[in-house]
Design a protein around this motif. Sequence first.
Motif, PDB file in Angstrom:
ATOM      1  N   MET A   1      16.615  21.168  26.554  1.00  0.00           N
ATOM      2  CA  MET A   1      17.583  20.154  26.171  1.00  0.00           C
ATOM      3  C   MET A   1      17.749  20.030  24.662  1.00  0.00           C
ATOM      4  SD  MET A   1      19.066  18.934  28.827  1.00  0.00           S
ATOM      5  CE  MET A   1      19.006  20.610  29.447  1.00  0.00           C
ATOM      6  N   ALA A   2      16.767  20.480  23.907  1.00  0.00           N
ATOM      7  CA  ALA A   2      16.838  20.373  22.444  1.00  0.00           C
ATOM      8  C   ALA A   2      17.974  21.204  21.872  1.00  0.00           C
ATOM      9  CB  ALA A   2      15.515  20.796  21.818  1.00  0.00           C
ATOM     10  N   VAL A   3      18.355  22.270  22.560  1.00  0.00           N
ATOM     11  CA  VAL A   3      19.469  23.099  22.093  1.00  0.00           C
ATOM     12  C   VAL A   3      20.695  22.959  22.994  1.00  0.00           C
ATOM     13  CG1 VAL A   3      18.042  24.783  20.903  1.00  0.00           C
ATOM     14  CG2 VAL A   3      18.542  25.109  23.333  1.00  0.00           C
ATOM     15  N   ALA A   4      20.473  22.607  24.256  1.00  0.00           N
ATOM     16  CA  ALA A   4      21.603  22.506  25.189  1.00  0.00           C
ATOM     17  C   ALA A   4      22.510  21.327  24.846  1.00  0.00           C
ATOM     18  CB  ALA A   4      21.090  22.365  26.616  1.00  0.00           C
ATOM     19  N   ILE A   5      21.923  20.191  24.501  1.00  0.00           N
ATOM     20  CA  ILE A   5      22.729  19.006  24.195  1.00  0.00           C
ATOM     21  C   ILE A   5      23.585  19.204  22.947  1.00  0.00           C
ATOM     22  CG2 ILE A   5      22.620  16.571  23.523  1.00  0.00           C
ATOM     23  CD1 ILE A   5      20.290  16.266  25.481  1.00  0.00           C
ATOM     24  N   PRO A   6      23.008  19.709  21.821  1.00  0.00           N
ATOM     25  CA  PRO A   6      23.895  20.004  20.679  1.00  0.00           C
ATOM     26  C   PRO A   6      24.968  21.034  21.024  1.00  0.00           C
ATOM     27  CG  PRO A   6      21.600  20.021  19.995  1.00  0.00           C
ATOM     28  CD  PRO A   6      21.605  19.935  21.479  1.00  0.00           C
ATOM     29  N   GLY A   7      24.639  21.964  21.928  1.00  0.00           N
ATOM     30  CA  GLY A   7      25.635  22.942  22.367  1.00  0.00           C
ATOM     31  C   GLY A   7      26.788  22.278  23.094  1.00  0.00           C
ATOM     32  N   ILE A   8      26.474  21.291  23.953  1.00  0.00           N
ATOM     33  CA  ILE A   8      27.513  20.540  24.660  1.00  0.00           C
ATOM     34  C   ILE A   8      28.437  19.853  23.656  1.00  0.00           C
ATOM     35  CG2 ILE A   8      27.963  18.551  26.154  1.00  0.00           C
ATOM     36  CD1 ILE A   8      25.319  19.167  27.560  1.00  0.00           C
ATOM     37  N   VAL A   9      27.832  19.193  22.671  1.00  0.00           N
ATOM     38  CA  VAL A   9      28.618  18.469  21.664  1.00  0.00           C
ATOM     39  C   VAL A   9      29.545  19.428  20.921  1.00  0.00           C
ATOM     40  CG1 VAL A   9      28.505  17.110  19.544  1.00  0.00           C
ATOM     41  CG2 VAL A   9      26.889  16.657  21.406  1.00  0.00           C
ATOM     42  N   ALA A  10      29.005  20.583  20.523  1.00  0.00           N
ATOM     43  CA  ALA A  10      29.805  21.562  19.776  1.00  0.00           C
ATOM     44  C   ALA A  10      30.983  22.060  20.610  1.00  0.00           C
ATOM     45  CB  ALA A  10      28.929  22.735  19.340  1.00  0.00           C
ATOM     46  N   LEU A  11      30.750  22.331  21.904  1.00  0.00           N
ATOM     47  CA  LEU A  11      31.818  22.835  22.760  1.00  0.00           C
ATOM     48  C   LEU A  11      32.863  21.750  23.025  1.00  0.00           C
ATOM     49  CD1 LEU A  11      32.853  25.307  24.213  1.00  0.00           C
ATOM     50  CD2 LEU A  11      31.546  24.643  26.223  1.00  0.00           C
ATOM     51  N   TYR A  12      32.423  20.512  23.241  1.00  0.00           N
ATOM     52  CA  TYR A  12      33.360  19.408  23.452  1.00  0.00           C
ATOM     53  C   TYR A  12      34.214  19.185  22.202  1.00  0.00           C
ATOM     54  CZ  TYR A  12      31.538  17.677  27.967  1.00  0.00           C
ATOM     55  OH  TYR A  12      31.194  17.526  29.287  1.00  0.00           O
ATOM     56  N   VAL A  13      33.584  19.197  21.034  1.00  0.00           N
ATOM     57  CA  VAL A  13      34.319  18.980  19.784  1.00  0.00           C
ATOM     58  C   VAL A  13      35.301  20.121  19.554  1.00  0.00           C
ATOM     59  CG1 VAL A  13      34.113  18.867  17.272  1.00  0.00           C
ATOM     60  CG2 VAL A  13      32.545  17.558  18.701  1.00  0.00           C
ATOM     61  N   GLY A  14      34.860  21.356  19.796  1.00  0.00           N
ATOM     62  CA  GLY A  14      35.741  22.505  19.622  1.00  0.00           C
ATOM     63  C   GLY A  14      36.937  22.447  20.549  1.00  0.00           C
ATOM     64  N   THR A  15      36.712  22.047  21.787  1.00  0.00           N
ATOM     65  CA  THR A  15      37.813  21.929  22.744  1.00  0.00           C
ATOM     66  C   THR A  15      38.819  20.888  22.286  1.00  0.00           C
ATOM     67  OG1 THR A  15      36.324  22.548  24.551  1.00  0.00           O
ATOM     68  CG2 THR A  15      38.398  21.490  25.160  1.00  0.00           C
ATOM     69  N   GLY A  16      38.318  19.748  21.803  1.00  0.00           N
ATOM     70  CA  GLY A  16      39.204  18.710  21.280  1.00  0.00           C
ATOM     71  C   GLY A  16      39.987  19.189  20.067  1.00  0.00           C
ATOM     72  N   ALA A  17      39.326  19.944  19.188  1.00  0.00           N
ATOM     73  CA  ALA A  17      39.998  20.464  17.988  1.00  0.00           C
ATOM     74  C   ALA A  17      41.120  21.423  18.362  1.00  0.00           C
ATOM     75  CB  ALA A  17      38.982  21.167  17.092  1.00  0.00           C
TER      76      ALA A  17
END
Length: 511
Positions: free
Chosen positions: A359-375
């Motif tokens: 989870m230490a890397v998966a959660i930041p990965g989720i945030v990055a993908l969500y932000v990228g999709t929004g962008a």
Amino acid sequence: MDKVTQVVIFSSTAIALYGYDQGMMSLINTNEDYLSTMGLPEESPIVGLIVALYYLGTAVGAVIFSYLADRFGRKPALFGCLAMSSLGNLIMFVAGLKFSQGAIIVMILGRIVMGLGVGGVDAVVPVYSSELSEDEARGKALAQEFQMNIFGLNMAFAINLGLTVALGKSNQWAWRLPIIIMQVYPVLLMSFIGILPESPRWLVSHDRKDDAKAALAKIYGEDQAQETLDNLVESNDNESSKNVTYTDMLSPGHAQFHPTMVTVMGQINQALTGYGAVSVYGPQIFELLGFETRMSEYLTQGNYVSYFILMTFAWLLIDAVGRRKMLLGGSIVLTLCFFLLTLFGGLAFNSEDLGIPDMAVAIPGIVALYVGTGAFGIGWLATIWLIPTEIFPTTARAQGTAVSVVVWGLANFAVTLLTPILFNNLNYWLFLVFAFSNMFAGVWTYFYQPETGGRSFEENQKFFEEAKKSGTWRVGAVLDGEFKKMPYPNSEDDESENTPLLRRVRDQVSA
């Protein structure tokens, strides 16, 4: 319901049809019964080919239906697009139903036929919408319509996911029902299209002035119809000797070659953002970040919901900050997000060896993908479809938008065909490829994409005329960089070709 609202609802629902198809195939690709019926293993490149062939259909459909839109009118062409989409959908639904031999051929045929229809929708709807939109709200109108594209994406994936959870991945109805449910879109739209007005601009260009006046009367009322008709006739007379062919648009010496290349590169750059692949292969991307299959599917749905909500910022900003800033801001955020996803994907892939909690890397990965999709949604989704409707004259607008769809179809064919192959060979390094491709898209946009917002169709033509005189396409070198930003405010007494046909009766209200 006034004609403004009717056109917006129709156009938005038509664009949602395109979004539904994108979301529909995500979980169908992993359904065990579907793969068995098609006679394919999950890792087969043919799975990606079935998805990708749809985009070749859109490229052909865009040319066919843009021609029909110019020859017979926007409305008849749109009806034909919807009928073709409906037929393709039915062919997909019956693929392998009560028979097994040749199921994959039927499915491919259905994908191509539906692509023909959806390609026509993508080519004709933006033209129809822009010809019936207020100048100061062209961007907002199209961005709202493309927000409905994401609604369709969400609807398809939610239905798919719900049926997969309820029926299981080995049940044929878990993949057949999402296909046939799509019929609601073309059927409703075909029943609704009869009450819409034909584009008065198209009617005038075909010397049907009485019909144009009748259409204007439905939109404006009798009092304003004649005045608006006179403006359209004058504009058409100025362009009547400037018929443009596809050969002209692809000829380097022709006036429309430069805007055509801007259109081509815009769609190539949109494909290079990688979000065509993210839309179709969302669950597999979350699996690369270390999540189990079912959790990846839930996270994909969450990403699509976030995508839909964040698209609100697209139509709030596009007519306020301009097209260039939206595209450049989207590219910067996307580049950063994919670099981060490369890092987080690598850490997730090697978490056991490195002793890092998942989870230490998966959660930041989720945030990055969500932000990228929004962008992507805010910066690139609608913007790149809007620009071709603003840089071509009436005589070339349908062809220009068709070129846009053709390039979009071919580029996404390549991306969606290669993505599963790259998944299997590059793993998380795929994110690094998208990081650099987004960087390229941003750099090209900065140097060569003019700002088209807040200007009339004729004013945007001025940029291309001056660029030819200057001998350069670099935006900063033309007219001292005037087209690097959007002008404020827009002229209220502009009577040029962009004069809105669906101007709300605010003047009457204020009076």
